[in-house]
Enzyme design. Structure first.
Site, PDB file in Angstrom:
ATOM      1  N   LYS A 111     -13.543   2.967   4.277  1.00  0.00           N
ATOM      2  CA  LYS A 111     -12.306   1.925   4.197  1.00  0.00           C
ATOM      3  C   LYS A 111     -12.218   1.072   5.496  1.00  0.00           C
ATOM      4  O   LYS A 111     -12.095   0.006   5.243  1.00  0.00           O
ATOM      5  CB  LYS A 111     -11.091   2.565   3.690  1.00  0.00           C
ATOM      6  CG  LYS A 111     -10.859   2.995   2.640  1.00  0.00           C
ATOM      7  CD  LYS A 111      -9.187   3.302   2.215  1.00  0.00           C
ATOM      8  CE  LYS A 111      -9.144   3.597   0.791  1.00  0.00           C
ATOM      9  NZ  LYS A 111      -7.864   3.848   0.508  1.00  0.00           N
ATOM     10  N   LYS A 194     -18.789   5.108  -6.593  1.00  0.00           N
ATOM     11  CA  LYS A 194     -17.383   5.969  -7.452  1.00  0.00           C
ATOM     12  C   LYS A 194     -16.887   4.779  -8.054  1.00  0.00           C
ATOM     13  O   LYS A 194     -16.916   3.670  -7.542  1.00  0.00           O
ATOM     14  CB  LYS A 194     -16.595   6.397  -6.390  1.00  0.00           C
ATOM     15  CG  LYS A 194     -15.584   7.332  -6.708  1.00  0.00           C
ATOM     16  CD  LYS A 194     -14.719   7.797  -5.657  1.00  0.00           C
ATOM     17  CE  LYS A 194     -13.979   6.506  -4.967  1.00  0.00           C
ATOM     18  NZ  LYS A 194     -12.963   7.185  -3.829  1.00  0.00           N
ATOM     19  N   LYS A 197     -10.462   1.430  -8.077  1.00  0.00           N
ATOM     20  CA  LYS A 197      -9.623   0.531  -8.170  1.00  0.00           C
ATOM     21  C   LYS A 197      -9.996  -0.982  -7.626  1.00  0.00           C
ATOM     22  O   LYS A 197      -9.684  -2.048  -8.107  1.00  0.00           O
ATOM     23  CB  LYS A 197      -8.201   0.850  -7.769  1.00  0.00           C
ATOM     24  CG  LYS A 197      -7.433   2.078  -8.287  1.00  0.00           C
ATOM     25  CD  LYS A 197      -6.316   2.388  -7.896  1.00  0.00           C
ATOM     26  CE  LYS A 197      -5.784   3.698  -7.809  1.00  0.00           C
ATOM     27  NZ  LYS A 197      -5.443   4.259  -6.709  1.00  0.00           N
TER      28      LYS A 197
HETATM   29  P1  TYM Z   1      -6.199   7.665  -5.481  1.00  0.00           P
HETATM   30  O1  TYM Z   1      -4.973   6.763  -5.870  1.00  0.00           O
HETATM   31  O2  TYM Z   1      -7.341   6.836  -4.747  1.00  0.00           O
HETATM   32  O3  TYM Z   1      -6.890   8.277  -6.896  1.00  0.00           O
HETATM   33  C1  TYM Z   1      -5.792   9.086  -7.637  1.00  0.00           C
HETATM   34  C2  TYM Z   1      -6.457  10.273  -8.175  1.00  0.00           C
HETATM   35  O4  TYM Z   1      -7.684   9.617  -8.991  1.00  0.00           O
HETATM   36  C3  TYM Z   1      -8.762  10.805  -8.686  1.00  0.00           C
HETATM   37  N1  TYM Z   1      -9.827   9.660  -8.643  1.00  0.00           N
HETATM   38  C4  TYM Z   1     -11.018   9.795  -9.456  1.00  0.00           C
HETATM   39  N2  TYM Z   1     -11.461  10.979  -9.952  1.00  0.00           N
HETATM   40  C5  TYM Z   1     -12.603  10.939 -10.675  1.00  0.00           C
HETATM   41  N3  TYM Z   1     -13.387   9.658 -10.463  1.00  0.00           N
HETATM   42  C6  TYM Z   1     -12.973   8.675 -10.011  1.00  0.00           C
HETATM   43  N4  TYM Z   1     -14.099   7.548  -9.775  1.00  0.00           N
HETATM   44  C7  TYM Z   1     -11.804   8.725  -9.140  1.00  0.00           C
HETATM   45  N5  TYM Z   1     -11.201   7.633  -8.413  1.00  0.00           N
HETATM   46  C8  TYM Z   1     -10.097   8.497  -8.146  1.00  0.00           C
HETATM   47  C9  TYM Z   1      -8.348  10.768  -7.170  1.00  0.00           C
HETATM   48  O5  TYM Z   1      -9.211  11.897  -6.795  1.00  0.00           O
HETATM   49  C10 TYM Z   1      -7.115  11.278  -7.225  1.00  0.00           C
HETATM   50  O6  TYM Z   1      -6.781  12.700  -7.886  1.00  0.00           O
HETATM   51  N6  TYM Z   1      -4.906  10.102  -1.330  1.00  0.00           N
HETATM   52  C11 TYM Z   1      -4.919  10.109  -2.757  1.00  0.00           C
HETATM   53  C12 TYM Z   1      -3.499  10.059  -3.189  1.00  0.00           C
HETATM   54  C13 TYM Z   1      -2.614  11.036  -2.557  1.00  0.00           C
HETATM   55  C14 TYM Z   1      -2.648  12.543  -2.835  1.00  0.00           C
HETATM   56  C15 TYM Z   1      -1.576  13.099  -1.895  1.00  0.00           C
HETATM   57  C16 TYM Z   1      -3.198  13.544  -3.953  1.00  0.00           C
HETATM   58  C17 TYM Z   1      -1.689  10.836  -1.691  1.00  0.00           C
HETATM   59  N7  TYM Z   1      -0.925  12.014  -1.087  1.00  0.00           N
HETATM   60  C18 TYM Z   1      -1.065  14.367  -2.107  1.00  0.00           C
HETATM   61  C19 TYM Z   1      -2.962  14.605  -4.055  1.00  0.00           C
HETATM   62  C20 TYM Z   1      -1.962  15.137  -2.985  1.00  0.00           C
HETATM   63  C21 TYM Z   1      -5.596   8.782  -3.248  1.00  0.00           C
HETATM   64  O7  TYM Z   1      -5.741   7.793  -2.648  1.00  0.00           O
HETATM   65  O8  TYM Z   1      -5.737   9.012  -4.740  1.00  0.00           O
END
Ligand code: TYM
Length: 332
Positions: A111, A194, A197
């Site tokens: 990032k 991947k 968003k």
């Molecule tokens: P975030 O917002 O990027 O993504 C949310 C969830 O979606 C999953 N994900 C994917 N799974 C499969 N293929 C993909 N291309 C893909 N893109 C995203 C992510 O693995 C996630 O489960 N850091 C985390 C948010 C967070 C969090 C937490 C999660 C903050 N605190 C505590 C669990 C526990 C994040 O940025 O997710």
């Protein structure tokens, strides 16, 4: 009862990866665990956000959770910034976290990119906040997509370091739950990237709010190779774009990857893609429609978040109090 904590950032467009890698699995787990699902707005502000958009996207992620089938009565749904314990515990845990551990985090490197010196401190310490999110509730299980694996390992390390430092068995070591056939959904334009968003290309991802026409167009345009569909799992593995579409198909239809490979072995991509488009529209169409209906009632969404915040705070506060006690921070 074992407790689940997980969350999604309210940034950009929610997509099929978020749904298949995370939210769909939560729906399946909600009856067997005590569940807390967060909209992690404090994580979102580690990079610049437009305030109006951030508010709207926070409601949109909430609507997505509910529309996908998370029951707001059974599960706690709230946005992170309404529970001050997240930021407080993040500070306390940050004081136990060696810089060397954070330097290993690949997501920061990706990032921050070449602008490392300009990247914010929040982006760097992001994984500590994530550990705080989970540990604040003493969550035992964390269902996420594959990309969060490294962050979860760090959360376990931080929990273990705290317990050892103070000679307590206070924090459980949270177990990652990474399962299904779509734990890492790839971009439709590039099987090595991947689905994300923030990808500039609209054709790279299927958004949870896309209508049937948009879904069909994106799947039709999805990159594939000129050969027919793979005959074996080994053959599929060597063809990332085909493998990605097979994984999505399997997840959406609740089949195993092997079953889908067998069903489509040697057939043409054009019929497979049109079937996949129908399958995606039938699943996402219902969710998108329900999201739009919910978003027309922001009062209802805000009520859910407000009640969720109360319930989350009720769990978080006593835990934080205990952390203060363990660390010797006086509460006169
Ligand atoms: P975030 O917002 O990027 O993504 C949310 C969830 O979606 C999953 N994900 C994917 N799974 C499969 N293929 C993909 N291309 C893909 N893109 C995203 C992510 O693995 C996630 O489960 N850091 C985390 C948010 C967070 C969090 C937490 C999660 C903050 N605190 C505590 C669990 C526990 C994040 O940025 O997710």
């Amino acid at each position: 009862m074992n407790r689940i904590f997980s969350g999604v950032q309210p940034t950009g467009n929610l997509h099929l990866g978020n749904y298949l890698g995370a939210i769909r699995n939560w729906v399946a787990l909600q009856h067997d665990y005590d569940c807390i699902f967060c909209i992690v707005d404090l994580h979102a502000v580690t990079v610049p956000q437009d305030p109006v958009q951030l508010r709207a996207q926070t409601r949109e992620v909430t609507a997505a959770y509910i529309a996908a089938g998370i029951d707001p009565e059974r599960c706690v749904i709230f946005n992170q910034s309404t529970v001050p314990g997240h930021a407080e515990l993040a500070w306390l845990l940050g004081c136990q976290t060696p810089l060397g551990w954070l330097n290993r985090m690949t997501q920061f490197k990706e990032k921050a990119g070449k602008q490392r010196e300009e990247a914010g401190l929040g982006l760097y310490s992001y994984p500590v906040l994530m550990a705080a999110d989970i540990l604040l509730y003493k969550a035992t299980h964390v269902p996420v997509g594959e990309d969060q694996k490294q962050h979860l390992e760090l959360s376990r390390d931080i929990a273990g370091a705290f317990n050892r430092r103070f000679g307590v068995e206070f924090f459980p070591l949270p177990e990652p739950m990474i399962f299904g056939t779509a734990t890492r959904v790839m971009s439709l334009r590039d099987g090595t990237k991947k689905m994300s968003k923030s990808d500039q290309s609209d054709y790279s991802r299927i958004n949870m709010t896309d209508d049937a026409d948009a879904i069909a167009l994106k799947i039709r345009k999805a990159k594939t190779d000129p050969n027919p569909l793979p005959e074996t799992a080994k053959d599929a593995e060597a063809r990332p774009e085909a493998d990605n579409l097979l994984g999505i198909y399997a997840a959406l239809s609740d089949l195993t990857r092997d079953q889908v490979i067998e069903q489509w072995a040697g057939k043409s991509f054009s019929t497979f893609k049109s079937d996949l488009a129908d399958l995606s529209s039938s699943v996402l169409g219902k969710i998108g429609g329900e999201m739009r209906r919910l978003l027309a009632e922001p009062g209802y969404i805000d009520d859910i978040l407000r009640r969720g915040a109360e319930r989350a705070n009720a769990v978080a506060k006593p835990h934080l109090q205990e952390v203060f006690d363990i660390m010797g921070l006086l509460r006169p």
